[in-house]
Enzyme design. Structure first.
Site, PDB file in Angstrom:
ATOM      1  N   ASN A 220       0.849  -1.184   0.000  1.00  0.00           N
ATOM      2  CA  ASN A 220       0.000   0.000   0.000  1.00  0.00           C
ATOM      3  C   ASN A 220       0.885   1.234   0.000  1.00  0.00           C
ATOM      4  O   ASN A 220       2.111   1.124  -0.006  1.00  0.00           O
ATOM      5  CB  ASN A 220      -0.965  -0.025   1.195  1.00  0.00           C
ATOM      6  CG  ASN A 220      -0.232  -0.108   2.510  1.00  0.00           C
ATOM      7  OD1 ASN A 220       0.547   0.792   2.862  1.00  0.00           O
ATOM      8  ND2 ASN A 220      -0.462  -1.186   3.262  1.00  0.00           N
ATOM      9  N   LYS A 298       9.157 -15.844 -11.463  1.00  0.00           N
ATOM     10  CA  LYS A 298       8.341 -14.725 -11.925  1.00  0.00           C
ATOM     11  C   LYS A 298       7.168 -15.250 -12.757  1.00  0.00           C
ATOM     12  O   LYS A 298       7.348 -16.057 -13.671  1.00  0.00           O
ATOM     13  CB  LYS A 298       9.186 -13.770 -12.766  1.00  0.00           C
ATOM     14  CG  LYS A 298       8.407 -12.580 -13.302  1.00  0.00           C
ATOM     15  CD  LYS A 298       9.283 -11.702 -14.189  1.00  0.00           C
ATOM     16  CE  LYS A 298       8.462 -10.581 -14.819  1.00  0.00           C
ATOM     17  NZ  LYS A 298       9.272  -9.761 -15.738  1.00  0.00           N
ATOM     18  N   LYS A 348     -14.414  -0.893  14.370  1.00  0.00           N
ATOM     19  CA  LYS A 348     -13.083  -1.450  14.628  1.00  0.00           C
ATOM     20  C   LYS A 348     -12.775  -1.425  16.124  1.00  0.00           C
ATOM     21  O   LYS A 348     -12.191  -2.377  16.668  1.00  0.00           O
ATOM     22  CB  LYS A 348     -12.037  -0.637  13.851  1.00  0.00           C
ATOM     23  CG  LYS A 348     -10.660  -1.271  13.765  1.00  0.00           C
ATOM     24  CD  LYS A 348      -9.781  -0.480  12.785  1.00  0.00           C
ATOM     25  CE  LYS A 348      -8.444  -1.160  12.564  1.00  0.00           C
ATOM     26  NZ  LYS A 348      -7.613  -0.425  11.567  1.00  0.00           N
ATOM     27  N   LYS A 352     -12.042  -5.107  17.739  1.00  0.00           N
ATOM     28  CA  LYS A 352     -10.653  -5.494  17.965  1.00  0.00           C
ATOM     29  C   LYS A 352     -10.139  -5.221  19.379  1.00  0.00           C
ATOM     30  O   LYS A 352      -9.063  -5.691  19.747  1.00  0.00           O
ATOM     31  CB  LYS A 352      -9.757  -4.798  16.946  1.00  0.00           C
ATOM     32  CG  LYS A 352     -10.129  -5.168  15.506  1.00  0.00           C
ATOM     33  CD  LYS A 352      -9.126  -4.651  14.498  1.00  0.00           C
ATOM     34  CE  LYS A 352      -9.521  -5.047  13.086  1.00  0.00           C
ATOM     35  NZ  LYS A 352      -8.506  -4.653  12.085  1.00  0.00           N
TER      36      LYS A 352
END
Length: 408
Positions: A220, A298, A348, A352
């Site tokens: 990311n 690959k 969340k 969590k």
């Protein structure tokens, strides 16, 4: 000022010749270097060459009575401000991970209490081998700083990750590590509060990279800037700080112990190894998924459409800490959202088990930018802060922690 002292361990790889240039660069900056060579390293460079550049004796034989009487292996292990293994072969890192001490170099590494920097160099397939990756995860969990190798052409003719970073890059990392005081000694940064002295703060930062094949990975856009800023602010407030970082190009904040990792599983292992902690900031943008099977080669385009990838969930580090036997006293999660920020952050928090969720909208330039606007979500409600530089956000978060902990 005291002259910094490096103990350089040269192990046996083709990149050993670059250790000579590294010594030259360090000596030019008045950093004292004493060298130890493994037996296989002597097949690539000579002790004479290394000794001329260090201006000191080169050590290598633990059973040489003359060497041991002049300065024993215990003294070698304790007199350095930093131990650097360059190049660090797959073999010596495997021995370190297993606690094997069968020569002078590995005995020094087992006996030292100094910080250790390993600079790996090996064939690309050796780097990606599961055994090497297991050993790297163990070393990072043990507190060893691992430099990421470069990618490119290799002496064997193959191409990929495993090249030794250039000596100038290694020297810069050494300078950075030398600038940080021991993580067990309170920092002396003038003008900052000492309110967190005696507390251990754990911070995760950056992205994780989940390999698809030897040249591709899932990642990311996280820059690590917010997590690094929090680690710096906590250290400035006197805390002992452990920073577990994914792959980012940021210098380690002064007074912070850094553990470099690559994948979500490595990050979880490093976080658990760092416990117990008084406060934990889970800032890292951990990849939710990884490929079920990493391709050994690959993946080539076939012309028959996209290659299928089967994704499986990564461990949830925040949720794991929320129910961990060594749960941090104050557990703070981060939520990077692009929509329904408050709803997702509150869900969340309930799911969590952290004490706070620091939520931010990353639909703009936040991931990689220098400013942030955050919302502190707790069981009592939501506190919204104006957009601030990430350093200022970090300072305010640390001030809030100090207030909650009621530390003088």
């Amino acid at each position: 000022m005291k002259t910094p002292r490096i103990l350089l361990i040269v192990s046996g790889g083709i990149a050993a010749y670059k250790a000579l240039e590294l010594v030259r660069l360090l000596r030019r900056e008045d950093i004292a270097v004493r060298a130890v060579m493994t037996e296989s390293a002597r097949q690539f460079v000579t002790p004479l060459s290394l000794g001329v550049l260090t201006g000191d004796q080169v050590y290598g034989n633990m059973f040489d009575l003359k060497e041991e009487s002049e300065i024993g292996h215990i003294q070698l292990s304790r007199q350095a401000d930093l131990i650097v293994i360059c190049p660090a072969t797959a073999n010596i890192m495997a021995k370190m991970a297993a606690g094997i001490a069968d020569d002078l170099a590995t005995t020094i590494l087992l006996a030292t209490d100094a910080p250790v920097l390993a600079v790996p160099a090996m064939n690309v397939r050796m780097w990606h081998h599961p055994a090497t990756q297991r050993n790297l995860a163990q070393l990072r969990a043990d507190g060893i700083t691992i430099m990421e190798p470069d990618s490119g052409g290799m002496a064997c003719g193959e191409w990929g990750k495993g090249r030794l970073p250039e000596p100038e890059v290694v020297a810069a990392e050494i300078r950075n590590l030398l600038s940080a005081p021991s993580p067990f000694v309170p920092s002396e940064v003038e003008g900052h509060s000492r309110a967190l002295h005696g507390k251990h703060v754990l911070v995760t930062a950056g992205p994780t990279h989940e390999p698809i094949d030897p040249v591709r990975y899932i990642a990311n856009r996280s820059s690590g800037k917010q997590g690094f800023a929090i680690a710096r602010a906590a250290a400035d407030a006197g805390a002992r700080v452990t920073l577990v970082s994914g792959p980012v190009a940021l210098p380690t904040p002064r007074g912070v112990t850094r553990v470099d990792v690559e994948t979500a599983r490595e990050m979880l292992a490093a976080v658990e190894a760092a416990l117990p902690a008084d406060v934990a900031f889970m800032v890292a943008a951990v990849a939710d998924y990884r490929t079920q099977d990493e391709a050994a080669q690959k993946i080539k385009k076939s012309g028959d459409g996209p290659a299928p990838l089967t994704l499986i969930e990564n461990p949830d580090i925040l949720a794991t800490l929320g129910k961990h036997p060594k749960r941090p006293g104050l557990l703070i999660g981060f939520a990077a959202e692009t929509e329904k920020l408050a709803d997702h952050a509150q869900a969340k928090l309930a799911r969590k088990g952290p004490d706070w969720i620091v939520a931010n909208d990353v639909s703009g330039d936040v991931m990689g930018g220098d400013a942030n606007s955050v919302h502190i979500v707790t069981a009592q409600g939501i506190d919204t802060w104006e957009r601030l530089p990430k350093g200022a956000v970090a300072n305010r978060l640390i001030e809030k922690v100090i207030h909650v902990l009621a530390v003088d």
